[in-house]
Design a protein around this motif. Sequence first.
Motif, PDB file in Angstrom:
ATOM      1  N   ASP A   1      37.335 -25.518   9.310  1.00 31.86           N
ATOM      2  CA  ASP A   1      37.294 -25.614   7.877  1.00 31.86           C
ATOM      3  C   ASP A   1      36.472 -24.963   7.258  1.00 31.86           C
ATOM      4  O   ASP A   1      36.684 -25.119   6.165  1.00 31.86           O
ATOM      5  CB  ASP A   1      38.294 -26.701   6.986  1.00 31.86           C
ATOM      6  N   CYS A   2      34.925 -24.835   8.024  1.00 34.97           N
ATOM      7  CA  CYS A   2      34.235 -23.962   7.680  1.00 34.97           C
ATOM      8  C   CYS A   2      33.971 -22.719   6.975  1.00 34.97           C
ATOM      9  O   CYS A   2      35.300 -21.882   8.288  1.00 34.97           O
ATOM     10  CB  CYS A   2      33.009 -23.884   7.989  1.00 34.97           C
ATOM     11  N   PRO A   3      34.507 -22.025   5.819  1.00 36.54           N
ATOM     12  CA  PRO A   3      34.946 -20.747   5.326  1.00 36.54           C
ATOM     13  C   PRO A   3      34.301 -19.320   6.344  1.00 36.54           C
ATOM     14  O   PRO A   3      34.897 -18.486   6.537  1.00 36.54           O
ATOM     15  CB  PRO A   3      34.958 -20.031   3.972  1.00 36.54           C
ATOM     16  N   GLU A   4      32.788 -19.637   6.061  1.00 34.28           N
ATOM     17  CA  GLU A   4      32.369 -18.500   7.260  1.00 34.28           C
ATOM     18  C   GLU A   4      32.545 -18.953   8.505  1.00 34.28           C
ATOM     19  O   GLU A   4      32.517 -17.738   9.113  1.00 34.28           O
ATOM     20  CB  GLU A   4      30.296 -19.690   7.370  1.00 34.28           C
ATOM     21  N   LEU A   5      32.564 -19.660   9.340  1.00 32.55           N
ATOM     22  CA  LEU A   5      32.715 -20.353  10.380  1.00 32.55           C
ATOM     23  C   LEU A   5      34.483 -19.179  11.067  1.00 32.55           C
ATOM     24  O   LEU A   5      34.040 -18.118  11.992  1.00 32.55           O
ATOM     25  CB  LEU A   5      33.110 -21.395  11.224  1.00 32.55           C
ATOM     26  N   LEU A   6      35.201 -19.491   9.938  1.00 33.19           N
ATOM     27  CA  LEU A   6      36.009 -19.333   9.717  1.00 33.19           C
ATOM     28  C   LEU A   6      36.356 -17.368   9.790  1.00 33.19           C
ATOM     29  O   LEU A   6      37.200 -16.778  10.586  1.00 33.19           O
ATOM     30  CB  LEU A   6      37.388 -19.546   9.227  1.00 33.19           C
ATOM     31  N   ASP A   7      35.644 -16.649   9.164  1.00 33.54           N
ATOM     32  CA  ASP A   7      35.245 -15.262   9.096  1.00 33.54           C
ATOM     33  C   ASP A   7      35.116 -14.847  10.409  1.00 33.54           C
ATOM     34  O   ASP A   7      35.453 -13.780  11.224  1.00 33.54           O
ATOM     35  CB  ASP A   7      34.878 -14.604   7.668  1.00 33.54           C
ATOM     36  N   LEU A   8      33.809 -15.824  10.932  1.00 35.49           N
ATOM     37  CA  LEU A   8      33.288 -14.697  11.549  1.00 35.49           C
ATOM     38  C   LEU A   8      33.835 -14.557  12.891  1.00 35.49           C
ATOM     39  O   LEU A   8      34.075 -13.857  13.807  1.00 35.49           O
ATOM     40  CB  LEU A   8      31.606 -16.254  12.483  1.00 35.49           C
ATOM     41  N   ALA A   9      35.315 -16.279  13.745  1.00 32.80           N
ATOM     42  CA  ALA A   9      35.954 -16.680  14.486  1.00 32.80           C
ATOM     43  C   ALA A   9      36.794 -15.277  14.141  1.00 32.80           C
ATOM     44  O   ALA A   9      37.451 -14.574  15.501  1.00 32.80           O
ATOM     45  CB  ALA A   9      36.642 -17.312  13.847  1.00 32.80           C
ATOM     46  N   TYR A  10      37.558 -14.956  12.832  1.00 31.95           N
ATOM     47  CA  TYR A  10      38.360 -14.402  13.287  1.00 31.95           C
ATOM     48  C   TYR A  10      38.106 -12.378  13.311  1.00 31.95           C
ATOM     49  O   TYR A  10      38.741 -11.132  14.269  1.00 31.95           O
ATOM     50  CB  TYR A  10      38.963 -13.969  11.244  1.00 31.95           C
ATOM     51  N   ALA A  11      36.609 -12.144  12.951  1.00 35.21           N
ATOM     52  CA  ALA A  11      36.090 -10.956  13.651  1.00 35.21           C
ATOM     53  C   ALA A  11      35.953 -10.568  15.753  1.00 35.21           C
ATOM     54  O   ALA A  11      35.512  -9.930  15.660  1.00 35.21           O
ATOM     55  CB  ALA A  11      34.429 -10.839  13.255  1.00 35.21           C
ATOM     56  N   HIS A  12      35.830 -12.173  15.753  1.00 37.85           N
ATOM     57  CA  HIS A  12      35.565 -12.194  17.265  1.00 37.85           C
ATOM     58  C   HIS A  12      37.539 -12.323  18.114  1.00 37.85           C
ATOM     59  O   HIS A  12      37.516 -13.293  19.095  1.00 37.85           O
ATOM     60  CB  HIS A  12      35.414 -13.285  17.390  1.00 37.85           C
ATOM     61  N   GLY A  13      38.309 -12.259  17.430  1.00 36.33           N
ATOM     62  CA  GLY A  13      39.580 -12.177  17.820  1.00 36.33           C
ATOM     63  C   GLY A  13      40.303 -13.418  17.779  1.00 36.33           C
ATOM     64  O   GLY A  13      41.625 -13.403  17.978  1.00 36.33           O
ATOM     65  N   ILE A  14      40.204 -14.810  16.739  1.00 34.04           N
ATOM     66  CA  ILE A  14      40.415 -15.949  16.611  1.00 34.04           C
ATOM     67  C   ILE A  14      42.061 -16.007  15.862  1.00 34.04           C
ATOM     68  O   ILE A  14      42.580 -15.135  15.174  1.00 34.04           O
ATOM     69  CB  ILE A  14      39.974 -16.957  15.671  1.00 34.04           C
ATOM     70  N   THR A  15      42.958 -16.140  16.656  1.00 33.68           N
ATOM     71  CA  THR A  15      44.779 -16.540  15.820  1.00 33.68           C
ATOM     72  C   THR A  15      44.475 -17.610  15.488  1.00 33.68           C
ATOM     73  O   THR A  15      44.519 -19.166  16.228  1.00 33.68           O
ATOM     74  CB  THR A  15      45.581 -15.630  17.107  1.00 33.68           C
ATOM     75  N   ASP A  16      45.329 -18.447  14.842  1.00 34.70           N
ATOM     76  CA  ASP A  16      46.148 -19.244  14.634  1.00 34.70           C
ATOM     77  C   ASP A  16      46.379 -20.236  15.883  1.00 34.70           C
ATOM     78  O   ASP A  16      46.194 -21.085  15.629  1.00 34.70           O
ATOM     79  CB  ASP A  16      47.524 -19.223  13.765  1.00 34.70           C
ATOM     80  N   ASP A  17      47.026 -19.513  16.748  1.00 39.43           N
ATOM     81  CA  ASP A  17      47.827 -20.630  17.800  1.00 39.43           C
ATOM     82  C   ASP A  17      46.403 -21.324  18.184  1.00 39.43           C
ATOM     83  O   ASP A  17      46.063 -21.724  18.947  1.00 39.43           O
ATOM     84  CB  ASP A  17      48.799 -19.342  19.017  1.00 39.43           C
ATOM     85  N   ILE A  18      45.239 -20.594  18.151  1.00 40.74           N
ATOM     86  CA  ILE A  18      44.257 -20.252  19.194  1.00 40.74           C
ATOM     87  C   ILE A  18      43.395 -21.431  18.459  1.00 40.74           C
ATOM     88  O   ILE A  18      43.228 -22.809  18.984  1.00 40.74           O
ATOM     89  CB  ILE A  18      43.150 -19.069  19.559  1.00 40.74           C
ATOM     90  N   LEU A  19      43.770 -21.535  16.938  1.00 41.01           N
ATOM     91  CA  LEU A  19      42.782 -21.906  16.278  1.00 41.01           C
ATOM     92  C   LEU A  19      43.543 -23.838  16.262  1.00 41.01           C
ATOM     93  O   LEU A  19      43.081 -24.680  16.378  1.00 41.01           O
ATOM     94  CB  LEU A  19      42.834 -22.006  14.543  1.00 41.01           C
ATOM     95  N   ALA A  20      44.449 -23.766  16.566  1.00 39.73           N
ATOM     96  CA  ALA A  20      45.670 -24.867  16.721  1.00 39.73           C
ATOM     97  C   ALA A  20      45.076 -26.106  18.202  1.00 39.73           C
ATOM     98  O   ALA A  20      45.228 -27.084  17.842  1.00 39.73           O
ATOM     99  CB  ALA A  20      47.003 -24.941  16.486  1.00 39.73           C
ATOM    100  N   THR A  21      44.562 -24.918  18.806  1.00 35.50           N
ATOM    101  CA  THR A  21      44.472 -26.350  20.210  1.00 35.50           C
ATOM    102  C   THR A  21      42.824 -26.342  20.020  1.00 35.50           C
ATOM    103  O   THR A  21      42.405 -26.789  20.994  1.00 35.50           O
ATOM    104  CB  THR A  21      44.698 -24.999  21.209  1.00 35.50           C
ATOM    105  N   LEU A  22      41.521 -26.275  19.143  1.00 32.60           N
ATOM    106  CA  LEU A  22      40.162 -26.092  18.862  1.00 32.60           C
ATOM    107  C   LEU A  22      40.640 -27.779  18.578  1.00 32.60           C
ATOM    108  O   LEU A  22      41.125 -28.319  18.187  1.00 32.60           O
ATOM    109  CB  LEU A  22      39.588 -25.227  18.008  1.00 32.60           C
ATOM    110  N   ASP A  23      39.051 -28.200  19.597  1.00 32.61           N
ATOM    111  CA  ASP A  23      38.959 -29.879  18.851  1.00 32.61           C
ATOM    112  C   ASP A  23      38.310 -29.624  17.528  1.00 32.61           C
ATOM    113  O   ASP A  23      38.059 -28.646  17.553  1.00 32.61           O
ATOM    114  CB  ASP A  23      38.156 -30.238  19.961  1.00 32.61           C
ATOM    115  N   ARG A  24      38.664 -30.815  16.477  1.00 37.05           N
ATOM    116  CA  ARG A  24      37.795 -30.657  15.509  1.00 37.05           C
ATOM    117  C   ARG A  24      37.162 -31.892  15.870  1.00 37.05           C
ATOM    118  O   ARG A  24      37.595 -32.641  16.032  1.00 37.05           O
ATOM    119  CB  ARG A  24      39.422 -31.516  14.210  1.00 37.05           C
ATOM    120  N   PRO A  25      36.173 -31.566  14.935  1.00 35.45           N
ATOM    121  CA  PRO A  25      35.017 -32.491  14.564  1.00 35.45           C
ATOM    122  C   PRO A  25      35.838 -34.165  14.214  1.00 35.45           C
ATOM    123  O   PRO A  25      35.865 -33.566  13.446  1.00 35.45           O
ATOM    124  CB  PRO A  25      33.899 -32.190  14.285  1.00 35.45           C
TER     125      PRO A  25
END
Length: 188
Positions: free
Chosen positions: A102-126
């Motif tokens: 949920d880190c806003p900095e990481l979410l911004d970086l991920a957006y720049a690298h093309g993350i989608t809501d579908d990909i985000l939903a499949t990622l492991d959560r610490p």
Amino acid sequence: MPDLHGWITQQIDGVELVARRATADLGTVLNQIEYQDDAVTADEQHIMDHDPAAVLRRCEADRRILNRHRLNPDAYWADAAMCEGCGTEGEMDYAVTDNLNDCPELLDLAYAHGITDDILATLDRPQEGERPEPGPGLGIPDVIAQSFASFWLGTRLVEPSPKEKAIKILGPELKKIPGYVPADQEQP
């Protein structure tokens, strides 16, 4: 599947690989363009506009952000999944970002690298960490109870010697060695 931090790291690795390959191609493209009177192709223009050295610098900047915004190694219990870079707030030092994903900095970086809501939903959560066992009858961890006791009673626990610590750690492995005799059973 990796967590958000791991996913971004994979994306940066891929971009770096392409940029390193393109570094070699850039010289070839620039030489070809010099000797041609034809118009530059879209691919050639893209390579010229996106200098691989600049892309590699951006990848390094992204890695620096990743290095700051990672799981906090010093966090404990429920805050074990918190982002170190986002830090804490308030008198009780509550985590600003409870979960690294949920880190806003990481979410911004991920957006720049093309993350989608579908990909985000499949990622492991610490996950949150486990609480240490409570101390004897006090409902607090042993180390805290021992600390209070040593402060208030003026006592300190007797630490084992380095030899005793080493034997405790290495003992199980040493017993596997043929002919090994434990230190407490040594022959005179």
